[in-house]
Scaffold this active site. Structure first.
Site, PDB file in Angstrom:
ATOM      1  N   ARG A 161       0.814  -1.210   0.000  1.00 50.92           N
ATOM      2  CA  ARG A 161       0.000   0.000   0.000  1.00 50.92           C
ATOM      3  C   ARG A 161       0.851   1.265   0.000  1.00 50.92           C
ATOM      4  O   ARG A 161       0.452   2.296  -0.513  1.00 50.92           O
ATOM      5  CB  ARG A 161      -0.939  -0.015   1.217  1.00 50.92           C
ATOM      6  CG  ARG A 161      -1.968   1.091   1.230  1.00 50.92           C
ATOM      7  CD  ARG A 161      -2.999   0.895   2.319  1.00 50.92           C
ATOM      8  NE  ARG A 161      -2.420   0.844   3.656  1.00 50.92           N
ATOM      9  CZ  ARG A 161      -3.143   0.872   4.773  1.00 50.92           C
ATOM     10  NH1 ARG A 161      -4.459   0.894   4.699  1.00 50.92           N
ATOM     11  NH2 ARG A 161      -2.570   0.838   5.954  1.00 50.92           N
ATOM     12  N   TYR A 162       2.018   1.199   0.616  1.00 49.19           N
ATOM     13  CA  TYR A 162       2.940   2.334   0.668  1.00 49.19           C
ATOM     14  C   TYR A 162       4.086   2.097  -0.303  1.00 49.19           C
ATOM     15  O   TYR A 162       4.409   0.948  -0.624  1.00 49.19           O
ATOM     16  CB  TYR A 162       3.478   2.525   2.086  1.00 49.19           C
ATOM     17  CG  TYR A 162       2.436   2.896   3.108  1.00 49.19           C
ATOM     18  CD1 TYR A 162       1.999   4.211   3.234  1.00 49.19           C
ATOM     19  CD2 TYR A 162       1.887   1.942   3.951  1.00 49.19           C
ATOM     20  CE1 TYR A 162       1.044   4.560   4.177  1.00 49.19           C
ATOM     21  CE2 TYR A 162       0.931   2.280   4.901  1.00 49.19           C
ATOM     22  CZ  TYR A 162       0.520   3.595   5.009  1.00 49.19           C
ATOM     23  OH  TYR A 162      -0.426   3.939   5.939  1.00 49.19           O
ATOM     24  N   ARG A 165       7.381  -0.096   1.303  1.00 48.25           N
ATOM     25  CA  ARG A 165       7.234  -1.116   2.322  1.00 48.25           C
ATOM     26  C   ARG A 165       6.003  -1.979   2.054  1.00 48.25           C
ATOM     27  O   ARG A 165       5.051  -1.543   1.415  1.00 48.25           O
ATOM     28  CB  ARG A 165       7.155  -0.503   3.718  1.00 48.25           C
ATOM     29  CG  ARG A 165       6.141   0.612   3.875  1.00 48.25           C
ATOM     30  CD  ARG A 165       6.586   1.536   5.008  1.00 48.25           C
ATOM     31  NE  ARG A 165       5.650   2.605   5.288  1.00 48.25           N
ATOM     32  CZ  ARG A 165       5.617   3.755   4.610  1.00 48.25           C
ATOM     33  NH1 ARG A 165       6.444   3.956   3.602  1.00 48.25           N
ATOM     34  NH2 ARG A 165       4.772   4.707   4.950  1.00 48.25           N
ATOM     35  N   CYS A 174      -3.961 -15.913  16.374  1.00 44.71           N
ATOM     36  CA  CYS A 174      -3.364 -15.149  17.465  1.00 44.71           C
ATOM     37  C   CYS A 174      -3.470 -15.960  18.750  1.00 44.71           C
ATOM     38  O   CYS A 174      -4.253 -16.898  18.841  1.00 44.71           O
ATOM     39  CB  CYS A 174      -4.084 -13.813  17.655  1.00 44.71           C
ATOM     40  SG  CYS A 174      -3.983 -12.684  16.261  1.00 44.71           S
ATOM     41  N   CYS A 178      -8.478  -9.856  19.976  1.00 41.95           N
ATOM     42  CA  CYS A 178      -8.995  -8.532  20.331  1.00 41.95           C
ATOM     43  C   CYS A 178     -10.344  -8.351  19.652  1.00 41.95           C
ATOM     44  O   CYS A 178     -10.464  -8.573  18.441  1.00 41.95           O
ATOM     45  CB  CYS A 178      -8.030  -7.445  19.874  1.00 41.95           C
ATOM     46  SG  CYS A 178      -6.337  -7.660  20.456  1.00 41.95           S
ATOM     47  N   CYS A 181     -10.576  -6.248  16.346  1.00 39.73           N
ATOM     48  CA  CYS A 181      -9.553  -6.602  15.358  1.00 39.73           C
ATOM     49  C   CYS A 181      -9.874  -6.056  13.975  1.00 39.73           C
ATOM     50  O   CYS A 181     -10.943  -6.308  13.409  1.00 39.73           O
ATOM     51  CB  CYS A 181      -9.424  -8.120  15.293  1.00 39.73           C
ATOM     52  SG  CYS A 181      -8.207  -8.683  14.079  1.00 39.73           S
ATOM     53  N   ARG A 183      -8.613  -7.029  11.266  1.00 39.83           N
ATOM     54  CA  ARG A 183      -8.656  -8.115  10.281  1.00 39.83           C
ATOM     55  C   ARG A 183      -9.576  -9.243  10.729  1.00 39.83           C
ATOM     56  O   ARG A 183      -9.334 -10.416  10.422  1.00 39.83           O
ATOM     57  CB  ARG A 183      -7.247  -8.647  10.022  1.00 39.83           C
ATOM     58  CG  ARG A 183      -6.312  -7.590   9.475  1.00 39.83           C
ATOM     59  CD  ARG A 183      -4.994  -8.139   8.958  1.00 39.83           C
ATOM     60  NE  ARG A 183      -4.155  -7.013   8.605  1.00 39.83           N
ATOM     61  CZ  ARG A 183      -3.119  -6.598   9.338  1.00 39.83           C
ATOM     62  NH1 ARG A 183      -2.782  -7.242  10.434  1.00 39.83           N
ATOM     63  NH2 ARG A 183      -2.424  -5.542   8.962  1.00 39.83           N
ATOM     64  N   ASP A 342     -10.423   1.470  14.041  1.00 40.69           N
ATOM     65  CA  ASP A 342     -10.918   1.375  12.666  1.00 40.69           C
ATOM     66  C   ASP A 342     -12.410   1.025  12.649  1.00 40.69           C
ATOM     67  O   ASP A 342     -12.882   0.259  13.507  1.00 40.69           O
ATOM     68  CB  ASP A 342     -10.149   0.296  11.904  1.00 40.69           C
ATOM     69  CG  ASP A 342      -8.708   0.683  11.643  1.00 40.69           C
ATOM     70  OD1 ASP A 342      -8.449   1.876  11.447  1.00 40.69           O
ATOM     71  OD2 ASP A 342      -7.844  -0.223  11.653  1.00 40.69           O
ATOM     72  N   ASP A 379      -6.295   5.598  10.393  1.00 41.45           N
ATOM     73  CA  ASP A 379      -6.025   4.870   9.153  1.00 41.45           C
ATOM     74  C   ASP A 379      -7.197   5.173   8.231  1.00 41.45           C
ATOM     75  O   ASP A 379      -8.311   4.669   8.444  1.00 41.45           O
ATOM     76  CB  ASP A 379      -5.906   3.379   9.423  1.00 41.45           C
ATOM     77  CG  ASP A 379      -4.833   2.726   8.567  1.00 41.45           C
ATOM     78  OD1 ASP A 379      -4.694   3.150   7.406  1.00 41.45           O
ATOM     79  OD2 ASP A 379      -4.141   1.826   9.052  1.00 41.45           O
ATOM     80  N   LYS A 386      -2.175   5.927   6.972  1.00 41.97           N
ATOM     81  CA  LYS A 386      -2.189   6.579   8.275  1.00 41.97           C
ATOM     82  C   LYS A 386      -2.105   8.102   8.127  1.00 41.97           C
ATOM     83  O   LYS A 386      -1.198   8.612   7.489  1.00 41.97           O
ATOM     84  CB  LYS A 386      -1.044   6.072   9.135  1.00 41.97           C
ATOM     85  CG  LYS A 386      -1.097   4.581   9.417  1.00 41.97           C
ATOM     86  CD  LYS A 386       0.116   4.139  10.213  1.00 41.97           C
ATOM     87  CE  LYS A 386       0.110   2.632  10.399  1.00 41.97           C
ATOM     88  NZ  LYS A 386       0.265   1.901   9.125  1.00 41.97           N
TER      89      LYS A 386
END
Length: 461
Positions: A161-162, A165, A174, A178, A181, A183, A342, A379, A386
């Site tokens: 996306r950037y 990177r 995980c 959370c 989350c 994702r 998000d 984001d 960001k």
């Protein structure tokens, strides 16, 4: 039925870590137990700020088992039956846990469970890991993929996306989940999508795209991999000449500090420059065990940064956040980001206002060391990346001066750089003063210089 095989794709095997809920019977001893009870740190007033999470109902479990990260994974709380045996649930929690297998699986390590206040429905730890009925209701503006990662995925599992990177999603599992989350659509195996990372294709893409200098391993959580499997990925990436440094995004040091073994740290230090971003949201999470895990990583030469998500009722309070960032610095972790939560589906009950985030930064900037002040970001929904958000410190700006305020609200002029020195004059157009000024007078002088600046008062204000 909930599904959660720790490690997921390329992770540890189902035999090593099948979710069994709470198992009160001792298991076989791990061949290489980690002694987390003895600390190399000398006792001090700092130590008192990092209490142990304790053992709770697992007090009779042998040290070798409790300190074995695989034992912690095997004994996670993953079902309504197991959770209700340990604590009273509210009606909304009971409904949320019942439906979690259709959205985002529930899993809580015994270690992390001990941080929950079972008698407080508003416990900030409880809110992060125990599902609620609200998760099953999506607000109109919420999205499955709020960061637009799927649209920037040239190879399955790799997000570009950037410019320089990439984000390498190496697993969809995980240690614990959370409830906010980003994702959740792919994480835990219970979401509406499944992650099928093509490792060889992803590494070949990075190898062919010489503009990529930074690779972030995330998921899920990369530290759920065995040392050998994680090292294989790191070795492949380090062999690419234009990849300058590697990063790992993880919450394992918080959910499962037992995973940060001396053997893991010795392996990681072979692949420097290697950075790590951990994820801590509340000062209660910064325990003795977490501090020692971070110390092992830091001693291995790994720079540590922390990413927090701003959550309603968890950390949307300046005093709570200030205590957290101070504890992070004592753990040798640099507060890095505070994320606005998000707008992922089913998280509206956990989101707080952007103005609250700005208020928190305002309460930190100038009132504590700069190392303790993270950057507050949103984001941008849909893949915009960001965007830093913060208090307005620049009040006005023209060709001759910048009008700024400090953390106390005092207003100052700073001289703007000109091609040649300007003769000292009196009245409008005079060089800026170094003394504090009243805000209205300073802005007015900035708007009415003799040379003019092409901006009207409304623009500068």
């Amino acid at each position: 039925m909930q599904t959660d095989e720790p490690g997921g794709q390329w992770g540890i095997s189902r035999v090593e870590a099948s979710p069994l809920g709470v198992n009160r019977s001792p298991l076989s001893q791990h061949p290489n137990p980690v002694n987390l009870e003895s600390s190399p740190l000398k006792s001090s007033s700092i130590d008192e700020q990092f209490p142990s999470a304790g053992r709770g109902i697992w007090a009779r479990v042998p040290d070798a088992d409790w300190n074995d990260w695989r034992w912690q994974l095997r004994n996670r709380i993953t079902s309504l039956e197991a959770l209700e045996a340990l604590m009273p649930l509210t009606a909304t929690e009971r409904e949320g846990v019942s439906h979690a297998g259709h959205h985002l699986a529930m899993a809580i390590t015994p270690y992390f469970f001990n941080l929950i206040d079972i008698n407080d429905p508003n416990c900030p730890i409880r809110a992060q890991v125990i599902p609620r009925a609200e998760e099953m209701v999506a607000a109109p503006w919420e999205m499955a993929d709020p960061c637009g990662e799927d649209e920037h995925m040239p190879v399955p599992g790799l997000v570009h996306r950037y410019p320089d990177r990439v984000l390498f999603l190496v697993t969809d599992r995980c240690a614990a989940y959370c409830r906010y989350c980003t994702r959740s659509r792919v994480v835990s195996g219970a979401g509406e999508q499944h992650l099928h990372t093509e490792f060889d294709a992803a590494i070949n893409y990075i190898r062919e795209h010489t503009e990529v200098r930074d690779v972030l391993l995330s998921g899920g959580d990369p530290l759920l991999f065995s040392d050998e499997r994680l090292e294989h990925v790191l070795r492949e990436l380090r062999a690419i000449k234009h990849v300058e440094f590697l990063r790992i995004g993880t919450r394992i040091p918080i959910f499962l500090p037992q995973r940060i073994t001396p053997e893991l740290c010795a392996m990681l230090r072979k692949y420097h420059p290697l950075w790590m971003s951990i994820h801590t949201n509340h000062p209660k999470e910064a325990t003795h065990e977490v501090r020692e895990a971070c110390a092992r990583l830091a001693d291995a030469g790994i720079p540590l940064g922390n990413q927090s998500v701003l959550l309603r009722g968890v950390n949307d309070d300046a005093a709570v956040m200030k205590k957290l960032v101070h504890k992070l610095l004592m753990m040798r972790v640099r507060p890095y980001y505070i994320y606005q939560c998000d707008p992922v589906k089913g998280t509206h009950h956990l989101r707080t206002t952007v103005s609250k985030g700005i208020e928190i930064i305002e309460a930190l900037r100038g009132h504590t060391t700069g190392y303790a002040v993270p950057q507050y970001v949103i984001d941008a929904p849909g893949g915009g990346g960001k965007v830093p958000i913060g208090p307005e410190y620049v009040l006005a700006h023209d060709k001759q001066r910048v009008i700024i305020r400090n953390y106390e609200g005092k207003v100052f002029e700073y001289p703007e750089l000109n091609d040649a020195p300007t003769p000292v004059k009196s009245g409008p157009g005079a060089p800026p003063s170094a003394r504090p000024l009243g805000a209205e007078a300073a802005i007015k002088s900035c708007c009415t210089t003799q040379e003019g600046n092409g901006h009207d008062g409304a623009t500068l204000n």
